[in-house]
Design a protein around this motif. Sequence first.
Motif, PDB file in Angstrom:
ATOM      1  N   ASN A  67      42.379  52.323  34.909  1.00 29.20           N
ATOM      2  CA  ASN A  67      43.184  51.107  34.801  1.00 29.20           C
ATOM      3  C   ASN A  67      44.637  51.393  34.426  1.00 29.20           C
ATOM      4  OD1 ASN A  67      42.848  51.860  32.216  1.00 29.20           O
ATOM      5  ND2 ASN A  67      41.965  49.946  31.487  1.00 29.20           N
ATOM      6  N   SER A  94      38.615  38.320  36.042  1.00 29.81           N
ATOM      7  CA  SER A  94      38.400  38.762  34.668  1.00 29.81           C
ATOM      8  C   SER A  94      39.548  39.620  34.153  1.00 29.81           C
ATOM      9  CB  SER A  94      37.064  39.504  34.551  1.00 29.81           C
ATOM     10  OG  SER A  94      37.077  40.631  35.385  1.00 29.81           O
ATOM     11  N   ASN A  95      40.543  39.823  34.973  1.00 28.94           N
ATOM     12  CA  ASN A  95      41.742  40.533  34.500  1.00 28.94           C
ATOM     13  C   ASN A  95      42.887  40.256  35.470  1.00 28.94           C
ATOM     14  OD1 ASN A  95      41.421  42.392  36.755  1.00 28.94           O
ATOM     15  ND2 ASN A  95      39.791  43.352  35.553  1.00 28.94           N
ATOM     16  N   SER A 102      44.540  42.524  36.861  1.00 32.52           N
ATOM     17  CA  SER A 102      44.751  43.857  37.410  1.00 32.52           C
ATOM     18  C   SER A 102      43.948  43.983  38.697  1.00 32.52           C
ATOM     19  CB  SER A 102      44.348  44.892  36.360  1.00 32.52           C
ATOM     20  OG  SER A 102      44.525  46.168  36.861  1.00 32.52           O
ATOM     21  N   GLY A 103      42.763  44.610  38.583  1.00 31.60           N
ATOM     22  CA  GLY A 103      41.954  44.792  39.773  1.00 31.60           C
ATOM     23  C   GLY A 103      41.641  43.486  40.494  1.00 31.60           C
ATOM     24  N   ASP A 104      41.466  42.433  39.730  1.00 34.36           N
ATOM     25  CA  ASP A 104      41.000  41.181  40.318  1.00 34.36           C
ATOM     26  C   ASP A 104      42.064  40.373  41.062  1.00 34.36           C
ATOM     27  OD1 ASP A 104      38.534  41.798  39.426  1.00 34.36           O
ATOM     28  OD2 ASP A 104      38.355  40.180  37.965  1.00 34.36           O
TER      29      ASP A 104
HETATM   30  C1  LIG Z   1      38.951  43.883  36.613  1.00 34.74           C
HETATM   31  O1  LIG Z   1      37.731  43.193  36.709  1.00 34.74           O
HETATM   32  C2  LIG Z   1      36.861  43.633  37.729  1.00 34.74           C
HETATM   33  C3  LIG Z   1      35.625  42.797  37.690  1.00 34.74           C
HETATM   34  O2  LIG Z   1      35.922  41.456  37.853  1.00 34.74           O
HETATM   35  C4  LIG Z   1      36.506  45.081  37.520  1.00 34.74           C
HETATM   36  O3  LIG Z   1      35.744  45.526  38.606  1.00 34.74           O
HETATM   37  C5  LIG Z   1      37.755  45.904  37.403  1.00 34.74           C
HETATM   38  O4  LIG Z   1      37.415  47.226  37.057  1.00 34.74           O
HETATM   39  C6  LIG Z   1      38.678  45.340  36.353  1.00 34.74           C
HETATM   40  N1  LIG Z   1      39.893  46.092  36.391  1.00 34.74           N
HETATM   41  C7  LIG Z   1      40.500  46.490  35.296  1.00 34.74           C
HETATM   42  C8  LIG Z   1      41.726  47.277  35.491  1.00 34.74           C
HETATM   43  O5  LIG Z   1      40.104  46.235  34.189  1.00 34.74           O
END
Ligand SMILES: *[C@@H]1O[C@H](CO)[C@@H](O)[C@H](O)[C@H]1NC(C)=O
Length: 627
Positions: free
Chosen positions: A29, A286-287, A289-291
């Motif tokens: 992350n 949920s964030n 970032s990735g989401d």
């Molecule tokens: C963001 O959340 C997703 C699940 O919704 C998860 O797969 C991902 O790893 C998370 N990314 C970070 C950077 O926390």
Amino acid sequence: QSGDMAGKIPKEELEDLREAFARVDLDSNGSISAFELHDLFKEANLPLPGFRVREIIQRLDRNNDNLISFDEFVSIFQELKNGEIAKSFRKAINRKEGILAIGGTSEQSSEGTQHSFSEEERFAFVNWINSALEKDPDCQHLLPMDPTTEALFGAMGDGVLLCKMVNLSVPDTIDERTINKKKLTPFTTQENLNLALNSASAIGCHVVNIGALDLKEGKPHLVLGLLWQIIKIGLFADIELSRNEALAALLRDGETLEDLMKLSPEELLLRWANFHLENAGWQKISNFSGDIKDSRAYFHLLNQISPKGTEEDQPRIDISMAGFSEKDDLKRAEIMLQQADLLGCRQFVTPTDVVSGNPKLNLAFVANLFNKYPALTKPEGEDIDWGLLEGETREERTFRNWMNSLGVNPHVNHLYGDLQDAMVILQLYEKIKVPVDWSNKVNRPPYPKIGTNMKKLENCNYAVDLGKSAKFSLVGIGGQDLNDGNATLTLALVWQLMRRYTLNVLEDLGDGQKANDDIIVRWVNSTLADAGKTSKINSFKDREISSSLAVVDLIDSIQPGSINYDLVKTSDLSDEDKLENAKYAVSMARKIGARVYALPEDLKEVKPKMVMTVFACLMGRGMKRAV
Ligand SMILES: *[C@@H]1O[C@H](CO)[C@@H](O)[C@H](O)[C@H]1NC(C)=O
Ligand SMILES: *[C@@H]1O[C@H](CO)[C@@H](O)[C@H](O)[C@H]1NC(C)=O
Ligand SMILES: *[C@@H]1O[C@H](CO)[C@@H](O)[C@H](O)[C@H]1NC(C)=O
Ligand SMILES: *[C@@H]1O[C@H](CO)[C@@H](O)[C@H](O)[C@H]1NC(C)=O
């Protein structure tokens, strides 16, 4: 360009570190958490106790987010490079990752490298500052800055820009009249930088690792770290229930306002985004970032919050969802940002930052969206107990800012709720030199699912025990009261911590000589008398302090000629006059180098505790002069 090459990491090593970091960063992350660093030490069987690791983290986690960024990680290496544990630590990394080979520093490779910094952040902050201060007449010599150059770092040098940014995040922190603007000399520049740094500290920035010289030299990683803290404080200022009651619309079934009040600004933003996504029938995130990488959640969010033309002062703005079906992530992000631009909210992120999921910049992007278009309606006529909703008092805010400026971890958003496991209080004990037995007496988070509160309560009991050993007056205060978040009793303990901290600073300057209220009052009186001033104080409750004249005179006694008496009202003072004097006094104190946390209102209303801290800080400043 910087002369000091000692301890710099050569380029090749930097590349290796980048790789190592990527591997330590198990969840990819972009930052490693404190927990991951602990893990690394542990797995390598390093005899480094947990509190040492925690110290390292605390010292390096400059933006207080509990995460160690790559920059911070690099500085760990710089810190440890010549230290005792350097070798074993490197071995640990080698063993775990099998890739890191830090060679000796050859002459040629130690040249020309410096702290790495995020160009994305530079780009984002410059654009933000350019638009925020566009109209400020005092910044015209610096703006607009080119976001692709080093202009930002050069622009820090005279302190004006930084003062303006602090004042923008928390309005009225800096008295306009105290900034030196014309014909700047090294001395008046230094004053501006003092003013900026001490004011940043007063609004809760952790500035312990940054000095005026770093800003004068425009050290990129330090400048960006400080700017992020300042910008974040401004962005988060209104993401708080008592300042924005419409946030109650985010209540879920069975929740009370109290539950909502406990959430951090980050958590509230996430909930806000999900509230709108849910209304759009889109999946939750949920964030930031990735989401959000594919921009699709953003498209929906923009579409939900854009003005619908139902309110007179907000013409309708239509968000086009056409880019939703674009195949290429980067192009889709660009089209999404063009829609954000329609709302005047194309800020902080580039398409690349969206696609890479840069958590910091995406958080800023969303916070700015919230501030401009919350699109929430305060729920009416439901069984919500609004009586629970009390804004933060000035005193609470000052205590909180003081703690945060010392870099406690986690960041304190809510004075009572965030102190209920005593972790922050225990860190404050360390700051006042009361030893804390972290390994045997403290339960650290994460807490077990079952018996969480018992663990927290044990910490609280220990915090009270430590207070007794520090000879605090804790009659009637038990661990349970801290754990309950009892306001009166928590404040009583916190005040004694802050008071002791303030006195310790004096004692350090005075070679260990005891300091107390009496000694400070006497010092104030005699310093004023020696400088030929007529003002004096009898105690910190002296109603005369309300005019701030004693403070202003004391500042002029410590640094003769610093006060412009044309700006000070001396007779027939109205309440407004008093407040103006107090504002001037507080900013001037910071400008001559006193780290004052108190607010002008505290002087005007003669709040004895805060008055004490003002005079104590000035005494500290005065004693430094004497040395
Ligand atoms: C963001 O959340 C997703 C699940 O919704 C998860 O797969 C991902 O790893 C998370 N990314 C970070 C950077 O926390
Ligand atoms: C700080 O903010 C206040 C309120 O917005 C403003 O009146 C004052 O002029 C500002 N000071 C500076 C130094 O810009
Ligand atoms: C906090 O403690 C004080 C002193 O024991 C008590 O009078 C007060 O009621 C408590 N407050 C709450 C909210 O429980
Ligand atoms: C400060 O000065 C005032 C006026 O001279 C005097 O009454 C008071 O006792 C002095 N206080 C101390 C602690 O010296």
